[in-house]
Design an enzyme around this catalytic site. Structure first.
Site, PDB file in Angstrom:
ATOM      1  N   GLU A 137      -4.972  -4.367  -2.784  1.00  0.00           N
ATOM      2  CA  GLU A 137      -5.752  -5.672  -2.201  1.00  0.00           C
ATOM      3  C   GLU A 137      -6.040  -6.936  -3.905  1.00  0.00           C
ATOM      4  O   GLU A 137      -7.630  -7.290  -4.137  1.00  0.00           O
ATOM      5  CB  GLU A 137      -7.370  -5.626  -1.720  1.00  0.00           C
ATOM      6  CG  GLU A 137      -6.815  -4.368  -0.526  1.00  0.00           C
ATOM      7  CD  GLU A 137      -6.197  -5.409   1.218  1.00  0.00           C
ATOM      8  OE1 GLU A 137      -6.180  -6.684   0.464  1.00  0.00           O
ATOM      9  OE2 GLU A 137      -5.780  -4.688   1.600  1.00  0.00           O
ATOM     10  N   CYS A 174       7.934 -17.276   6.630  1.00  0.00           N
ATOM     11  CA  CYS A 174       8.701 -18.496   5.658  1.00  0.00           C
ATOM     12  C   CYS A 174       7.734 -19.449   5.469  1.00  0.00           C
ATOM     13  O   CYS A 174       7.338 -20.191   6.601  1.00  0.00           O
ATOM     14  CB  CYS A 174      10.407 -18.457   6.095  1.00  0.00           C
ATOM     15  SG  CYS A 174      10.087 -20.091   7.902  1.00  0.00           S
ATOM     16  N   THR A 227       0.657  -1.471  -0.342  1.00  0.00           N
ATOM     17  CA  THR A 227       0.077   0.142  -0.063  1.00  0.00           C
ATOM     18  C   THR A 227       1.643   1.088  -0.290  1.00  0.00           C
ATOM     19  O   THR A 227       0.494   1.736  -0.634  1.00  0.00           O
ATOM     20  CB  THR A 227      -0.783  -0.418   0.919  1.00  0.00           C
ATOM     21  OG1 THR A 227      -1.962  -1.382   1.232  1.00  0.00           O
ATOM     22  CG2 THR A 227      -2.134   1.000   1.353  1.00  0.00           C
TER      23      THR A 227
HETATM   24 ZN   LIG Z   1      10.991 -18.380   9.083  1.00  0.00          ZN
END
Ligand SMILES: [Zn+2]
Length: 192
Positions: free
Chosen positions: A86, A180, A16
Site C-alpha cells: 500500500e 483500460c 500483495t
Molecule cells: Zn477496457
C-alpha cells in the site's frame, strides 16, 4: 548495492501476493524480512498484508507520523529486505526515510502500490517513489471490461462511476476496478 524499488500496478495486479512470495523466498533461505503496510489500509484490520486469494500475514503499520527509518533500526538492522504494501499511502517523508534505509543501512527496500488514484492523479507516496526509486516496474493486469491492459482505477459508488471526491474513502461503500483508458471514461454497466 541495495536499491529502492517501486512496483506499481492497478487494482488486482497481484501486488500483495508478490510481497508474500518475496518474503517467503527470503525466509526459505533463513534471511529475515521486515514487512510494513499503511495504517490506513482497513481491508483486513490494521497491521496485516492480505491478498485477495486468502493468504495474509502480520505487518508493521505505517502512520503519518511514523519514522520508517527508526522502525527498521529498532526492528532488525540485519534484515535482508524491507517490503512495503500500500505504498501509495506513504507521505513524502516516508519515501525519504526509505531512501536512507537503502543508502545508510544498505538494506534493499521493495515498495508496492497503486500509481493513480480514481481521479487519475498520482498518490503522494507514488509520486515520490517515482521520483526517488532506483528501479520502477509495472505489474500488469487486464481491464475488468476487456482484454486490454488496465492502467487506471475506476471507483464505483452504488453502481455508478465516480470521478471526484476524497482520494481515500475508509469504510465506504465504494468498489474499485482495474480498467483500460477507454473503459475508465466509458465504463459499461456493472452486471453484478
Ligand atoms: Zn477496457
Amino acid at each position: 548495492m541495495a536499491q529502492l524499488f517501486f512496483r506499481y500496478g492497478a487494482m488486482n495486479s497481484g501486488k500483495t501476493i508478490e510481497i508474500l512470495k518475496v518474503a517467503h523466498n527470503y525466509e526459505e533461505q533463513n534471511k529475515s524480512v521486515i514487512i510494513l503496510t499503511s495504517g490506513l489500509d482497513n481491508r483486513d484490520g490494521v497491521g496485516y498484508v492480505a491478498s485477495r486469494i486468502g493468504l495474509k500475514r502480520e505487518a508493521i503499520p505505517i502512520f503519518d507520523d511514523t519514522n520508517v527509518l527508526d522502525v527498521v533500526k529498532r526492528t532488525n538492522t540485519d534484515a535482508a529486505c524491507v517490503l512495503i504494501d500500500e505504498a501509495q499511502f506513504l507521505k513524502k517523508h516516508h519515501v525519504l526515510e526509505l531512501a536512507h534505509i537503502v543508502d545508510d543501512l544498505q538494506i534493499p527496500v521493495m515498495t508496492f502500490g497503486l500509481k493513480n488514484d480514481f481521479r487519475n492523479e498520482l498518490f503522494e507516496g507514488s509520486k515520490y517513489l517515482l521520483l526517488y526509486a532506483d528501479k520502477i516496474e509495472e505489474m500488469k493486469t487486464i481491464c475488468w471490461f476487456c482484454r486490454k491492459k488496465a492502467i487506471m482505477n475506476l471507483r464505483f459508488h452504488e453502481g455508478q462511476p465516480v470521478y471526484e471526491g476524497e482520494q481515500v474513502q475508509i469504510g465506504g461503500n465504494e468498489a474499485y476496478y482495474p480498467v483500460c483508458r477507454r473503459h475508465y471514461f466509458y465504463p459499461p454497466k456493472l452486471t453484478k
